[in-house]
Write a protein that holds these residues in place. Structure first.
Motif, short mmCIF file in Angstrom:
data_model
loop_
_atom_site.label_atom_id
_atom_site.label_comp_id
_atom_site.label_asym_id
_atom_site.label_seq_id
_atom_site.Cartn_x
_atom_site.Cartn_y
_atom_site.Cartn_z
N ILE A 28 92.37 71.88 23.01
CA ILE A 28 91.27 71.02 22.75
C ILE A 28 91.25 70.63 21.34
CG2 ILE A 28 88.56 70.88 22.90
CD1 ILE A 28 88.89 73.16 25.10
N ALA A 29 91.30 71.31 20.57
CA ALA A 29 91.21 70.79 19.15
C ALA A 29 92.46 69.90 18.61
CB ALA A 29 91.45 72.16 18.38
N ALA A 134 93.21 67.32 29.19
CA ALA A 134 93.25 65.71 29.29
C ALA A 134 92.32 65.17 28.26
CB ALA A 134 92.93 65.17 30.62
N PRO A 135 92.40 65.07 26.99
CA PRO A 135 91.47 64.38 26.24
C PRO A 135 90.77 63.30 26.30
CG PRO A 135 93.55 64.29 24.96
CD PRO A 135 93.78 64.97 26.28
N ALA A 136 91.29 62.22 26.93
CA ALA A 136 90.67 61.12 27.47
C ALA A 136 89.88 61.16 28.60
CB ALA A 136 91.72 60.17 27.56
N GLN A 137 90.00 62.37 29.11
CA GLN A 137 89.13 62.57 30.31
C GLN A 137 88.01 63.55 30.07
OE1 GLN A 137 90.92 63.36 33.86
NE2 GLN A 137 92.27 61.51 33.71
N ALA A 152 85.25 69.34 28.08
CA ALA A 152 85.44 69.73 26.49
C ALA A 152 85.56 68.69 25.70
CB ALA A 152 86.46 70.80 26.14
N VAL A 153 85.02 68.33 24.53
CA VAL A 153 84.98 66.96 23.67
C VAL A 153 86.45 67.25 22.92
CG1 VAL A 153 83.92 65.69 21.92
CG2 VAL A 153 82.69 66.69 23.70
N LEU A 158 86.10 75.36 23.75
CA LEU A 158 85.50 75.69 25.08
C LEU A 158 84.17 76.02 25.05
CD1 LEU A 158 87.99 78.14 26.67
CD2 LEU A 158 87.46 75.97 27.59
N PRO A 159 83.47 75.47 26.19
CA PRO A 159 82.04 75.66 26.60
C PRO A 159 81.52 77.14 26.88
CG PRO A 159 82.84 74.41 28.21
CD PRO A 159 83.79 74.44 27.26
N PRO A 160 80.61 77.47 26.83
CA PRO A 160 80.35 78.76 27.35
C PRO A 160 80.68 79.23 28.73
CG PRO A 160 78.26 77.96 26.47
CD PRO A 160 79.31 76.69 26.61
#
Length: 285
Positions: A28-29, A134-137, A152-153, A158-160
């Protein structure tokens, strides 16, 4: 070394979920680096020796992931796409990391959202842990013993846990299979295979997202007859297996990893969501 001991301890105890979360957060990073390049008016690329394209994003993401993995898991051997392209080799190892900084570089260059960042651990010839982002998604799939999907942006984390969705591949639907085919590598062998199945719908999808769509119950089969490398498949295969699916080689056995004699190249394979349905379907043509 410390990293090798951590991997061995996690595997022995069955607590590989920490590794799955670690890989997911790294991917994600790294997604922010992909989106930075994607925002440029022009995306520069060149062809490698195997005629596949490589971009600045591939190289920046791989360098970032390797730094983070070495810090977190020092001494664990790795197989990474761009490092291999520069001549780095991997000696046979019982456990090793696999990194594909951008799977679906052609989709990335076409500014499609079907590209992914992949981090995996293979152990004893099987994918044990994987993260596919998939960062664009804004979608992350990750798995140790169990698999999950979350939003995840890029550049975030990661979210909770309450926002994770457990993955479970679906049973073979009576109305026919949803087949996922490669956007860039559709061949006659794939067409032949599909002609032998009861297919309700075929959908072209890029990158390792295909494994993840099988894992989260959106599709049923992904045939691939052209060559791939182990880093292309390991993370997605780990996610699919955790969700109850299977990826089979030409002998009908689960796809193996650590194939040093083959330069870590995969042969043909078919990924199935419903392993129990294989008695009703041919495997490879």
């Amino acid at each position: 070394m410390a990293g090798e001991r951590f991997v061995q301890s996690a595997s022995a105890s069955g607590d590989i979920e920490d590794l799955a979360r670690l890989f997911a957060n790294m991917a994600i990073a790294a997604g922010a680096l992909a989106m930075e390049t994607l925002a440029n008016a022009n995306i520069e690329s060149r062809l490698k020796g195997d005629t596949s394209p490589v971009t600045e994003a591939d190289e920046r993401i791989e360098a970032y992931l390797l730094r983070e993995l070495e810090a977190a898991l020092p001494g664990v051997p790795f197989l990474a796409e761009e490092s291999v392209a520069r001549g780095k080799t991997l000696d046979a190892a019982d456990a090793f990391l696999l990194i594909d900084p951008i799977d679906g570089t052609r989709e990335f260059l076409a500014r499609s959202s079907d590209f992914t960042i992949n981090v995996a651990l293979a152990e004893k010839n099987a994918p044990r842990v994987g993260a596919v982002y998939a960062p664009a998604q804004g979608r992350i799939w990750f798995a140790g013993a169990q698999g999950y999907e979350a939003q995840a942006v890029p550049g975030g984390s990661l979210p909770p846990m309450q926002d994770w969705r457990p993955l479970r591949a679906r049973q073979r639907p009576p109305e026919g299979l949803v087949a996922l085919i490669s956007k860039s590598h559709l061949d006659e062998a794939t067409k032949t295979f599909l002609s032998r199945q009861r297919i309700a719908r075929s959908a072209p999808v890029g990158s390792s997202i295909k494994f993840c769509l099988l894992a989260n119950g959106e599709a049923d089969v992904y045939p691939r007859f052209g060559p791939t490398m182990e880093w292309d498949t390991a993370a997605g295969d780990a996610v699919l297996r955790a969700a109850g699916g299977v990826t089979l080689d030409p002998d009908g056995a689960p796809l193996r990893y650590g194939k040093k004699a083959d330069d870590y190249r995969n042969g043909p394979f078919i990924a199935w969501a419903d392993a129990a349905a294989l008695e009703a379907a041919a495997t490879l043509p």
